[in-house]
Write an enzyme that holds these catalytic residues in place. Structure first.
Site, PDB file in Angstrom:
ATOM      1  N   ASN A   9      -2.301 -41.848  22.603  1.00 25.55           N
ATOM      2  CA  ASN A   9      -3.475 -41.297  23.285  1.00 25.55           C
ATOM      3  C   ASN A   9      -4.114 -40.276  22.343  1.00 25.55           C
ATOM      4  O   ASN A   9      -3.610 -39.167  22.196  1.00 25.55           O
ATOM      5  CB  ASN A   9      -3.018 -40.630  24.595  1.00 25.55           C
ATOM      6  CG  ASN A   9      -4.142 -39.904  25.306  1.00 25.55           C
ATOM      7  OD1 ASN A   9      -5.316 -40.071  24.964  1.00 25.55           O
ATOM      8  ND2 ASN A   9      -3.788 -39.099  26.294  1.00 25.55           N
ATOM      9  N   LYS A  11      -6.800 -38.679  22.618  1.00 25.84           N
ATOM     10  CA  LYS A  11      -7.601 -37.641  23.302  1.00 25.84           C
ATOM     11  C   LYS A  11      -8.951 -37.496  22.571  1.00 25.84           C
ATOM     12  O   LYS A  11      -9.476 -38.487  22.073  1.00 25.84           O
ATOM     13  CB  LYS A  11      -6.810 -36.334  23.396  1.00 25.84           C
ATOM     14  CG  LYS A  11      -5.417 -36.567  23.998  1.00 25.84           C
ATOM     15  CD  LYS A  11      -4.708 -35.325  24.405  1.00 25.84           C
ATOM     16  CE  LYS A  11      -3.356 -35.706  25.003  1.00 25.84           C
ATOM     17  NZ  LYS A  11      -2.619 -34.551  25.519  1.00 25.84           N
ATOM     18  N   HIS A  96      -4.848 -39.254  33.820  1.00 27.26           N
ATOM     19  CA  HIS A  96      -4.163 -38.325  32.917  1.00 27.26           C
ATOM     20  C   HIS A  96      -4.282 -36.911  33.480  1.00 27.26           C
ATOM     21  O   HIS A  96      -5.300 -36.560  34.087  1.00 27.26           O
ATOM     22  CB  HIS A  96      -4.787 -38.406  31.517  1.00 27.26           C
ATOM     23  CG  HIS A  96      -3.985 -37.646  30.501  1.00 27.26           C
ATOM     24  ND1 HIS A  96      -4.093 -36.280  30.362  1.00 27.26           N
ATOM     25  CD2 HIS A  96      -3.050 -38.054  29.611  1.00 27.26           C
ATOM     26  CE1 HIS A  96      -3.249 -35.889  29.409  1.00 27.26           C
ATOM     27  NE2 HIS A  96      -2.608 -36.945  28.934  1.00 27.26           N
ATOM     28  N   GLU A  98      -4.984 -34.201  32.171  1.00 19.81           N
ATOM     29  CA  GLU A  98      -6.181 -33.464  31.718  1.00 19.81           C
ATOM     30  C   GLU A  98      -7.408 -33.896  32.522  1.00 19.81           C
ATOM     31  O   GLU A  98      -8.306 -33.092  32.792  1.00 19.81           O
ATOM     32  CB  GLU A  98      -6.379 -33.681  30.210  1.00 19.81           C
ATOM     33  CG  GLU A  98      -5.351 -32.880  29.420  1.00 19.81           C
ATOM     34  CD  GLU A  98      -4.937 -33.481  28.098  1.00 19.81           C
ATOM     35  OE1 GLU A  98      -5.654 -34.344  27.567  1.00 19.81           O
ATOM     36  OE2 GLU A  98      -3.859 -33.091  27.598  1.00 19.81           O
ATOM     37  N   GLU A 168       4.390 -38.111  33.155  1.00 16.39           N
ATOM     38  CA  GLU A 168       4.060 -37.055  32.197  1.00 16.39           C
ATOM     39  C   GLU A 168       4.095 -35.699  32.900  1.00 16.39           C
ATOM     40  O   GLU A 168       3.090 -35.292  33.521  1.00 16.39           O
ATOM     41  CB  GLU A 168       2.654 -37.278  31.635  1.00 16.39           C
ATOM     42  CG  GLU A 168       2.490 -38.553  30.856  1.00 16.39           C
ATOM     43  CD  GLU A 168       1.386 -38.394  29.808  1.00 16.39           C
ATOM     44  OE1 GLU A 168       1.698 -38.531  28.627  1.00 16.39           O
ATOM     45  OE2 GLU A 168       0.251 -38.099  30.188  1.00 16.39           O
ATOM     46  N   GLY A 174       1.702 -31.355  25.329  1.00 12.15           N
ATOM     47  CA  GLY A 174       1.121 -30.503  24.292  1.00 12.15           C
ATOM     48  C   GLY A 174       1.814 -29.162  24.118  1.00 12.15           C
ATOM     49  O   GLY A 174       1.278 -28.264  23.473  1.00 12.15           O
ATOM     50  N   SER A 214       5.025 -34.229  24.761  1.00  7.53           N
ATOM     51  CA  SER A 214       5.698 -33.726  23.555  1.00  7.53           C
ATOM     52  C   SER A 214       6.716 -34.716  22.971  1.00  7.53           C
ATOM     53  O   SER A 214       7.786 -34.315  22.506  1.00  7.53           O
ATOM     54  CB  SER A 214       6.353 -32.363  23.821  1.00  7.53           C
ATOM     55  OG  SER A 214       5.345 -31.406  24.110  1.00  7.53           O
TER      56      SER A 214
HETATM   57  P1  PGA Z   1       1.520 -34.772  23.868  1.00 13.06           P
HETATM   58  O1  PGA Z   1       0.496 -35.472  24.879  1.00 13.06           O
HETATM   59  O2  PGA Z   1       2.368 -35.883  23.265  1.00 13.06           O
HETATM   60  O3  PGA Z   1       0.654 -34.083  22.856  1.00 13.06           O
HETATM   61  O4  PGA Z   1       2.353 -33.838  24.669  1.00 13.06           O
HETATM   62  C1  PGA Z   1       0.901 -36.538  25.702  1.00 13.06           C
HETATM   63  C2  PGA Z   1      -0.229 -36.935  26.609  1.00 13.06           C
HETATM   64  O5  PGA Z   1      -0.990 -36.068  27.045  1.00 13.06           O
HETATM   65  O6  PGA Z   1      -0.415 -38.131  26.913  1.00 13.06           O
END
Ligand code: PGA
Length: 256
Positions: A9, A11, A96, A98, A168, A174, A214
């Site tokens: 992903n 982003k 997601h 976000e 998640e 993140g 992460s």
């Molecule tokens: P990350 O993001 O691996 O940077 O923690 C995962 C995600 O948001 O899908």
């Protein structure tokens, strides 16, 4: 046996030209025929150049990071499922965290997005997960169950066959603080039980459930060593071709 699935992903990262360069680099590092499914989810603006860089017969699939539920119309700034299909997308990430926290998406919106994806032949990757406060309050399972109930409402067993669920935890995204394998496995088991109860055991044993938050080349092996975890949704570590290729390589050594 469920085939491992690794999704990158991106982003809001990489321009169209950066996407092309990244994919050329990544392809050099990956084998010609994999034992795992790999999906790249660039921003909308890089989908076309990503498709070109992958080439017509690539085993790597394209996905989008979001979709609107309507086919077309007065929805400024939005992109529909048929638009994504025509650009070569086979998957789309929906719900997601976000999108939920920064853009106010609710389960009923996400349910419409899942439906739209299925209608137009895109495989939805439905994201669910609890916040830190919810985990600390012992509400992880109820939060995830509520999200699943709202987002998967009305789906048939045939629909579920093309859905992937990504667990998640919001506190792991993140932050560099991934869930432990035990924490992830516990939620994965409850998600599979939810599918078994709502549909049937065949559907529950076939559906792929990923972990995200992460994920790195260092922790992917122990996550994938657990039978309930079928792959990963990778954010930060997918932006570097070397670390993403390492993650895919480890997934490929797992059962196919
Ligand atoms: P990350 O993001 O691996 O940077 O923690 C995962 C995600 O948001 O899908």
């Amino acid at each position: 046996m469920r085939r491992p699935l690794i999704i990158g992903n991106w982003k809001m990262n990489k321009t169209a030209s950066e996407a092309g360069a990244f994919i050329h680099d990544l392809r050099e590092r990956l084998p010609a025929s994999p034992n795992a499914d790999v999906v790249l989810a660039p921003p909308f603006t890089a989908l076309e150049s990503a498709r070109k860089a992958l080439g017509p017969s690539s085993w790597i699939s394209l996905g989008a990071q979001n979709v609107h539920w309507e086919q077309h119309g007065a929805f400024t700034g939005e992109v529909s499922a048929p638009m994504l299909r025509e650009l070569g997308c086979r998957y789309v990430i929906v719900g997601h965290s976000e999108r939920r926290t920064l853009f106010g998406e609710r389960d009923q919106d996400i349910q419409k997005k899942v439906q739209a994806a299925l209608t137009y032949g895109l495989s939805p990757i439905l994201c669910v997960g609890e916040s830190l406060a919810e985990r600390e309050a012992g509400r992880t399972e109820s939060v995830v169950t509520t999200q699943l109930t709202g987002s998967l409402a009305g789906l048939t067993t045939e629909d579920l066959a093309t859905v992937t669920i990504a667990y998640e935890p919001v506190w792991a995204i993140g932050t560099g603080r991934a869930a432990t394998t035990e924490q992830a496995v516990a939620v994965h088991r409850s998600i599979r039980l939810f599918v078994e109860t709502g549909w049937n055991s065949e559907t529950a044993s076939a559906i792929r459930i990923l972990y995200g938050g992460s994920v790195t080349p260092q922790n992917i092996e122990s996550l994938l060593a657990s039978d309930p975890i079928d792959g990963a949704l990778v954010g930060g570590a997918c932006l570097n071709p070397e670390s993403f290729a390492t993650i895919v390589g480890i997934a490929q050594t797992r059962r196919a």
